[in-house]
Write a protein that holds these residues in place. Structure first.
Motif, PDB file in Angstrom:
ATOM      1  N   GLY A 181      52.106  43.340  85.834  1.00 53.12           N
ATOM      2  CA  GLY A 181      53.129  43.285  84.837  1.00 53.12           C
ATOM      3  C   GLY A 181      54.328  43.875  85.171  1.00 53.12           C
ATOM      4  N   GLY A 182      54.314  45.153  85.817  1.00 53.53           N
ATOM      5  CA  GLY A 182      55.557  45.655  86.513  1.00 53.53           C
ATOM      6  C   GLY A 182      56.425  44.726  87.338  1.00 53.53           C
ATOM      7  N   TYR A 183      55.661  43.818  88.371  1.00 60.35           N
ATOM      8  CA  TYR A 183      56.112  42.948  89.295  1.00 60.35           C
ATOM      9  C   TYR A 183      56.703  42.084  88.428  1.00 60.35           C
ATOM     10  N   LEU A 184      56.033  41.391  87.426  1.00 57.70           N
ATOM     11  CA  LEU A 184      56.531  39.976  86.820  1.00 57.70           C
ATOM     12  C   LEU A 184      57.973  40.450  86.037  1.00 57.70           C
ATOM     13  N   ASP A 185      57.867  41.487  85.630  1.00 59.45           N
ATOM     14  CA  ASP A 185      58.803  41.937  84.918  1.00 59.45           C
ATOM     15  C   ASP A 185      60.063  42.078  85.748  1.00 59.45           C
ATOM     16  N   GLY A 200      62.565  43.597  76.469  1.00 57.75           N
ATOM     17  CA  GLY A 200      62.122  45.100  75.633  1.00 57.75           C
ATOM     18  C   GLY A 200      60.709  45.195  74.882  1.00 57.75           C
ATOM     19  N   LEU A 201      60.306  44.008  74.362  1.00 57.69           N
ATOM     20  CA  LEU A 201      59.144  43.777  73.853  1.00 57.69           C
ATOM     21  C   LEU A 201      57.909  43.985  74.620  1.00 57.69           C
ATOM     22  N   ASP A 202      57.952  43.320  75.874  1.00 60.14           N
ATOM     23  CA  ASP A 202      56.915  43.213  77.000  1.00 60.14           C
ATOM     24  C   ASP A 202      56.336  44.573  77.337  1.00 60.14           C
ATOM     25  N   GLY A 203      57.392  45.745  77.491  1.00 55.90           N
ATOM     26  CA  GLY A 203      57.103  46.999  77.787  1.00 55.90           C
ATOM     27  C   GLY A 203      56.409  47.965  76.593  1.00 55.90           C
ATOM     28  N   ALA A 204      57.067  47.610  75.480  1.00 54.31           N
ATOM     29  CA  ALA A 204      56.168  47.917  74.095  1.00 54.31           C
ATOM     30  C   ALA A 204      54.811  47.639  74.122  1.00 54.31           C
ATOM     31  N   VAL A 205      54.643  46.236  74.475  1.00 57.65           N
ATOM     32  CA  VAL A 205      53.256  45.732  74.331  1.00 57.65           C
ATOM     33  C   VAL A 205      52.512  46.469  75.463  1.00 57.65           C
ATOM     34  N   ALA A 206      52.750  46.441  76.637  1.00 57.50           N
ATOM     35  CA  ALA A 206      52.247  47.180  77.713  1.00 57.50           C
ATOM     36  C   ALA A 206      51.987  48.620  77.354  1.00 57.50           C
ATOM     37  N   ARG A 207      52.553  49.568  76.603  1.00 64.14           N
ATOM     38  CA  ARG A 207      52.313  50.833  76.319  1.00 64.14           C
ATOM     39  C   ARG A 207      51.121  50.679  75.360  1.00 64.14           C
ATOM     40  N   TRP A 208      50.866  49.944  74.739  1.00 62.74           N
ATOM     41  CA  TRP A 208      49.643  49.805  73.943  1.00 62.74           C
ATOM     42  C   TRP A 208      48.603  49.372  74.401  1.00 62.74           C
ATOM     43  N   ARG A 209      48.693  48.266  75.189  1.00 62.42           N
ATOM     44  CA  ARG A 209      47.511  47.593  75.896  1.00 62.42           C
ATOM     45  C   ARG A 209      47.280  48.147  77.172  1.00 62.42           C
TER      46      ARG A 209
END
Length: 212
Positions: free
Chosen positions: A81-85, A66-75
């Motif tokens: 990133g979507g592929y790795l997720d 969940g956190l990686d998506g939140a970080v991606a929304r800011w950066r």
């Protein structure tokens, strides 16, 4: 099925934390891969029947997811990133079930059935996303995503609940695995039906922006 409800609860604090983590210079990909590594620790822990520690690793992995998506929304999101997720998610789900199979030989058959069921949900999910992208379909049903997100009866929230139940009640592994596997197949069937309804007409007759 419950992901939409959970997102309304967990997104505000996750977005606040994601902004802080992004401010530290940490990338979403770093969070994804770190969470994946922590999640894989559940496999040996399950193999040695250390279910409490395994559950902690599982929950930390889901928190990182969940956190990686939140970080991606800011950066700023990226295709990589979507592929790795999504790759890390599906590998993690299968790895946890494999860990239970390592713990006890009698878990092997229900574990194989559950992984087989995950293939159904994963294939129906990703295949839909590929064709949706080809047709230019978009959805915000689960927030901003790098790909089309088709919902179903068994999503992330339900999978976490199933893994938690398996760790808390390992003696009931077969019952839980078979039951959740059947729900996964209902999800797969519902996605196939949705795909038939959505993709039956030629691309030039498509409607963009639908949320099936």
């Amino acid at each position: 099925m419950l992901d939409g409800v959970m997102r309304r609860i967990i997104d505000p604090p996750l977005n606040a934390l994601g902004r802080r983590v992004a401010g530290w210079g940490v990338t979403a990909d770093t969070v994804t891969l770190t969470g994946f590594a922590v999640g894989l620790m559940a496999v040996p822990l399950l193999a040695f029947e250390l279910y409490g520690a395994a559950l902690a690793a599982i929950l930390l992995n889901r928190f990182a997811d969940g956190l990686d998506g939140a970080v991606a929304r800011w950066r700023g999101p990226s295709d990589l990133g979507g592929y790795l997720d999504i790759v890390c998610d599906f590998l993690f789900y299968a790895a946890v079930v494999f860990g239970f199979a390592l713990a006890r030989p009698e878990n092997a058959l229900p574990a194989a059935f559950l992984i087989f069921s995950f293939v159904g949900t994963g294939a129906s999910f990703l295949a839909f996303a590929v064709i949706a992208a080809k047709r230019g379909l978009a959805t915000s049903i689960r927030g901003g995503k790098s790909f089309y997100y088709i919902s179903g009866l068994t999503e992330g929230t339900e999978t976490i609940a199933a893994f938690t139940a398996l760790c808390l009640f390992p003696n009931a592994f077969a019952l839980i695995a078979y039951s959740f596997g059947l729900l996964c197949w209902l999800t797969t069937l519902s996605r196939i039906i949705t795909a038939r309804r959505t993709f039956a007409s030629p691309p030039d007759e498509k409607q963009t922006g639908i949320d099936p």
